[in-house]
Design a protein around this motif. Structure first.
Motif, PDB file in Angstrom:
ATOM      1  N   ARG A  81     -21.612   8.107  -1.512  1.00  0.00           N
ATOM      2  CA  ARG A  81     -20.539   7.251  -1.034  1.00  0.00           C
ATOM      3  C   ARG A  81     -20.684   5.818  -1.515  1.00  0.00           C
ATOM      4  NH1 ARG A  81     -19.487   4.135   3.544  1.00  0.00           N
ATOM      5  NH2 ARG A  81     -17.294   4.073   4.044  1.00  0.00           N
ATOM      6  N   GLY A  82     -21.703   5.143  -1.102  1.00  0.00           N
ATOM      7  CA  GLY A  82     -21.895   3.753  -1.474  1.00  0.00           C
ATOM      8  C   GLY A  82     -20.778   2.858  -0.957  1.00  0.00           C
ATOM      9  N   ASP A  83     -20.878   1.582  -1.246  1.00  0.00           N
ATOM     10  CA  ASP A  83     -19.832   0.635  -0.870  1.00  0.00           C
ATOM     11  C   ASP A  83     -18.696   0.744  -1.867  1.00  0.00           C
ATOM     12  OD1 ASP A  83     -21.358  -0.304   1.229  1.00  0.00           O
ATOM     13  OD2 ASP A  83     -22.160  -2.001   0.106  1.00  0.00           O
ATOM     14  N   PRO A  84     -17.453   0.543  -1.398  1.00  0.00           N
ATOM     15  CA  PRO A  84     -16.335   0.557  -2.347  1.00  0.00           C
ATOM     16  C   PRO A  84     -16.441  -0.625  -3.314  1.00  0.00           C
ATOM     17  CG  PRO A  84     -15.577   0.011  -0.114  1.00  0.00           C
ATOM     18  CD  PRO A  84     -17.033   0.321  -0.033  1.00  0.00           C
ATOM     19  N   GLU A  85     -15.903  -0.446  -4.485  1.00  0.00           N
ATOM     20  CA  GLU A  85     -15.927  -1.510  -5.483  1.00  0.00           C
ATOM     21  C   GLU A  85     -15.029  -2.658  -5.035  1.00  0.00           C
ATOM     22  OE1 GLU A  85     -17.568  -1.928  -8.473  1.00  0.00           O
ATOM     23  OE2 GLU A  85     -18.736  -0.188  -7.829  1.00  0.00           O
ATOM     24  N   PRO A  86     -15.527  -3.892  -5.103  1.00  0.00           N
ATOM     25  CA  PRO A  86     -14.651  -5.026  -4.801  1.00  0.00           C
ATOM     26  C   PRO A  86     -13.595  -5.161  -5.894  1.00  0.00           C
ATOM     27  CG  PRO A  86     -16.864  -5.767  -5.405  1.00  0.00           C
ATOM     28  CD  PRO A  86     -16.874  -4.281  -5.417  1.00  0.00           C
ATOM     29  N   PHE A  87     -12.476  -5.745  -5.543  1.00  0.00           N
ATOM     30  CA  PHE A  87     -11.457  -6.017  -6.555  1.00  0.00           C
ATOM     31  C   PHE A  87     -10.736  -7.312  -6.222  1.00  0.00           C
ATOM     32  CE2 PHE A  87      -9.554  -3.001  -3.526  1.00  0.00           C
ATOM     33  CZ  PHE A  87      -8.350  -3.611  -3.184  1.00  0.00           C
ATOM     34  N   GLU A  88     -10.136  -7.924  -7.244  1.00  0.00           N
ATOM     35  CA  GLU A  88      -9.433  -9.193  -7.106  1.00  0.00           C
ATOM     36  C   GLU A  88      -8.056  -9.083  -7.722  1.00  0.00           C
ATOM     37  OE1 GLU A  88     -11.633 -12.447  -8.762  1.00  0.00           O
ATOM     38  OE2 GLU A  88     -13.387 -12.045  -7.537  1.00  0.00           O
ATOM     39  N   PHE A  89      -7.142  -9.875  -7.192  1.00  0.00           N
ATOM     40  CA  PHE A  89      -5.808  -9.968  -7.749  1.00  0.00           C
ATOM     41  C   PHE A  89      -5.165 -11.258  -7.242  1.00  0.00           C
ATOM     42  CE2 PHE A  89      -5.570  -7.590  -3.816  1.00  0.00           C
ATOM     43  CZ  PHE A  89      -4.424  -8.040  -3.169  1.00  0.00           C
ATOM     44  N   GLN A 141      -4.782  -2.297  -3.228  1.00  0.00           N
ATOM     45  CA  GLN A 141      -4.120  -3.595  -3.394  1.00  0.00           C
ATOM     46  C   GLN A 141      -2.790  -3.604  -2.655  1.00  0.00           C
ATOM     47  OE1 GLN A 141      -3.854  -5.152  -7.399  1.00  0.00           O
ATOM     48  NE2 GLN A 141      -2.017  -6.326  -6.899  1.00  0.00           N
ATOM     49  N   LYS A 142      -2.058  -2.532  -2.741  1.00  0.00           N
ATOM     50  CA  LYS A 142      -0.759  -2.449  -2.061  1.00  0.00           C
ATOM     51  C   LYS A 142      -0.923  -2.576  -0.534  1.00  0.00           C
ATOM     52  CE  LYS A 142       3.423   0.251  -1.846  1.00  0.00           C
ATOM     53  NZ  LYS A 142       4.493   0.239  -2.790  1.00  0.00           N
ATOM     54  N   ASP A 143      -1.968  -1.958   0.027  1.00  0.00           N
ATOM     55  CA  ASP A 143      -2.239  -2.086   1.465  1.00  0.00           C
ATOM     56  C   ASP A 143      -2.458  -3.544   1.847  1.00  0.00           C
ATOM     57  OD1 ASP A 143      -2.211   0.719   1.725  1.00  0.00           O
ATOM     58  OD2 ASP A 143      -4.395   0.869   1.562  1.00  0.00           O
ATOM     59  N   ILE A 144      -3.226  -4.253   1.041  1.00  0.00           N
ATOM     60  CA  ILE A 144      -3.533  -5.654   1.332  1.00  0.00           C
ATOM     61  C   ILE A 144      -2.273  -6.510   1.203  1.00  0.00           C
ATOM     62  CG2 ILE A 144      -4.864  -7.673   0.584  1.00  0.00           C
ATOM     63  CD1 ILE A 144      -7.081  -5.645  -0.244  1.00  0.00           C
ATOM     64  N   GLU A 145      -1.473  -6.267   0.179  1.00  0.00           N
ATOM     65  CA  GLU A 145      -0.218  -7.012   0.021  1.00  0.00           C
ATOM     66  C   GLU A 145       0.689  -6.807   1.231  1.00  0.00           C
ATOM     67  OE1 GLU A 145       1.276  -5.586  -3.710  1.00  0.00           O
ATOM     68  OE2 GLU A 145      -0.140  -6.799  -4.879  1.00  0.00           O
ATOM     69  N   LEU A 146       0.769  -5.578   1.708  1.00  0.00           N
ATOM     70  CA  LEU A 146       1.574  -5.259   2.882  1.00  0.00           C
ATOM     71  C   LEU A 146       1.039  -5.984   4.119  1.00  0.00           C
ATOM     72  CD1 LEU A 146       3.915  -3.516   3.972  1.00  0.00           C
ATOM     73  CD2 LEU A 146       2.283  -1.636   4.196  1.00  0.00           C
ATOM     74  N   TRP A 147      -0.263  -5.998   4.284  1.00  0.00           N
ATOM     75  CA  TRP A 147      -0.907  -6.689   5.397  1.00  0.00           C
ATOM     76  C   TRP A 147      -0.610  -8.187   5.350  1.00  0.00           C
ATOM     77  CZ3 TRP A 147      -5.546  -9.795   5.093  1.00  0.00           C
ATOM     78  CH2 TRP A 147      -6.120 -10.093   6.331  1.00  0.00           C
ATOM     79  N   ILE A 148      -0.675  -8.776   4.155  1.00  0.00           N
ATOM     80  CA  ILE A 148      -0.353 -10.202   3.995  1.00  0.00           C
ATOM     81  C   ILE A 148       1.112 -10.449   4.350  1.00  0.00           C
ATOM     82  CG2 ILE A 148      -0.091 -12.062   2.299  1.00  0.00           C
ATOM     83  CD1 ILE A 148      -2.633 -10.897   0.910  1.00  0.00           C
ATOM     84  N   ASP A 149       1.999  -9.592   3.860  1.00  0.00           N
ATOM     85  CA  ASP A 149       3.437  -9.741   4.143  1.00  0.00           C
ATOM     86  C   ASP A 149       3.742  -9.678   5.637  1.00  0.00           C
ATOM     87  OD1 ASP A 149       3.983 -10.019   1.453  1.00  0.00           O
ATOM     88  OD2 ASP A 149       4.637  -7.938   1.191  1.00  0.00           O
ATOM     89  N   CYS A 150       2.907  -8.969   6.385  1.00  0.00           N
ATOM     90  CA  CYS A 150       3.081  -8.849   7.841  1.00  0.00           C
ATOM     91  C   CYS A 150       2.482 -10.038   8.604  1.00  0.00           C
ATOM     92  CB  CYS A 150       2.440  -7.556   8.353  1.00  0.00           C
ATOM     93  SG  CYS A 150       3.348  -6.077   7.928  1.00  0.00           S
ATOM     94  N   ARG A 165      -3.028   1.094  10.229  1.00  0.00           N
ATOM     95  CA  ARG A 165      -2.699   2.009   9.135  1.00  0.00           C
ATOM     96  C   ARG A 165      -1.506   1.428   8.366  1.00  0.00           C
ATOM     97  NH1 ARG A 165      -2.186   5.429  13.470  1.00  0.00           N
ATOM     98  NH2 ARG A 165      -0.067   5.866  12.809  1.00  0.00           N
ATOM     99  N   PRO A 166      -1.414   1.682   7.064  1.00  0.00           N
ATOM    100  CA  PRO A 166      -0.297   1.154   6.281  1.00  0.00           C
ATOM    101  C   PRO A 166       1.079   1.546   6.841  1.00  0.00           C
ATOM    102  CG  PRO A 166      -2.007   1.906   4.813  1.00  0.00           C
ATOM    103  CD  PRO A 166      -2.416   2.333   6.205  1.00  0.00           C
ATOM    104  N   ASP A 167       1.214   2.748   7.392  1.00  0.00           N
ATOM    105  CA  ASP A 167       2.525   3.147   7.929  1.00  0.00           C
ATOM    106  C   ASP A 167       2.920   2.276   9.122  1.00  0.00           C
ATOM    107  OD1 ASP A 167       0.396   4.652   9.285  1.00  0.00           O
ATOM    108  OD2 ASP A 167       2.001   5.693  10.335  1.00  0.00           O
ATOM    109  N   GLU A 168       1.940   1.799   9.901  1.00  0.00           N
ATOM    110  CA  GLU A 168       2.234   0.893  11.015  1.00  0.00           C
ATOM    111  C   GLU A 168       2.710  -0.463  10.496  1.00  0.00           C
ATOM    112  OE1 GLU A 168      -0.838   2.499  14.387  1.00  0.00           O
ATOM    113  OE2 GLU A 168      -1.613   1.173  12.840  1.00  0.00           O
ATOM    114  N   LEU A 169       2.128  -0.911   9.394  1.00  0.00           N
ATOM    115  CA  LEU A 169       2.565  -2.169   8.794  1.00  0.00           C
ATOM    116  C   LEU A 169       4.001  -2.064   8.285  1.00  0.00           C
ATOM    117  CD1 LEU A 169      -0.678  -3.140   6.848  1.00  0.00           C
ATOM    118  CD2 LEU A 169       0.173  -4.175   8.960  1.00  0.00           C
ATOM    119  N   LYS A 170       4.333  -0.936   7.682  1.00  0.00           N
ATOM    120  CA  LYS A 170       5.703  -0.726   7.196  1.00  0.00           C
ATOM    121  C   LYS A 170       6.695  -0.725   8.353  1.00  0.00           C
ATOM    122  CE  LYS A 170       4.208   1.795   3.137  1.00  0.00           C
ATOM    123  NZ  LYS A 170       4.064   3.090   2.480  1.00  0.00           N
ATOM    124  N   LYS A 171       6.344  -0.073   9.457  1.00  0.00           N
ATOM    125  CA  LYS A 171       7.213  -0.062  10.639  1.00  0.00           C
ATOM    126  C   LYS A 171       7.375  -1.462  11.208  1.00  0.00           C
ATOM    127  CE  LYS A 171       6.053   4.623  12.074  1.00  0.00           C
ATOM    128  NZ  LYS A 171       5.310   5.432  13.053  1.00  0.00           N
TER     129      LYS A 171
END
Length: 105
Positions: A13-21, A66-75, A90-96
């Motif tokens: 498993r390990g830690d997920p890879e960090p990413f930037e945008f 990245q899309k999850d984070i963008e959605l979270w920021i938009d909320c 969850r992302p579906d809660e953010l969309k609602k």
């Protein structure tokens, strides 16, 4: 037997890879870190926006995109209390949530 299984799962498993945008003119970085105990592997999610750290209250078992984070920021970067939910976000809660505010996705 269980000790060997735990070792294999930890190595796999390990830690997920960090990413930037860049999003809406801001530098965004995601980092996931192991935060479980000896029995369970969990990931704590952190988002850095222009260098300031925020806790992303998603499931410790979720793969964050990245899309999850963008959605979270938009909320407005809500936590579970803001969304009136008992569990992790969850992302579906953010969309609602956005739809309830009249924002189209």
């Amino acid at each position: 037997m269980f000790t060997k299984l735990k070792e294999l799962l930890t190595e796999w498993r390990g830690d997920p890879e960090p990413f930037e945008f860049t999003y809406k003119g801001k530098k965004v970085r995601y980092e996931g870190m192991e935060c479980g105990d000896d029995e369970v592997n969990k990931t704590c999610h952190s988002v850095f926006i222009d260098g300031k750290e925020y806790r992303l209250d998603f499931s410790p078992y979720a793969t964050v995109t990245q899309k999850d984070i963008e959605l979270w920021i938009d909320c407005g970067m809500p936590n579970r209390k803001d969304l009136n939910t008992n569990g992790p976000i969850r992302p579906d809660e953010l969309k609602k949530y956005l739809a309830s505010k009249g924002v189209q996705q």
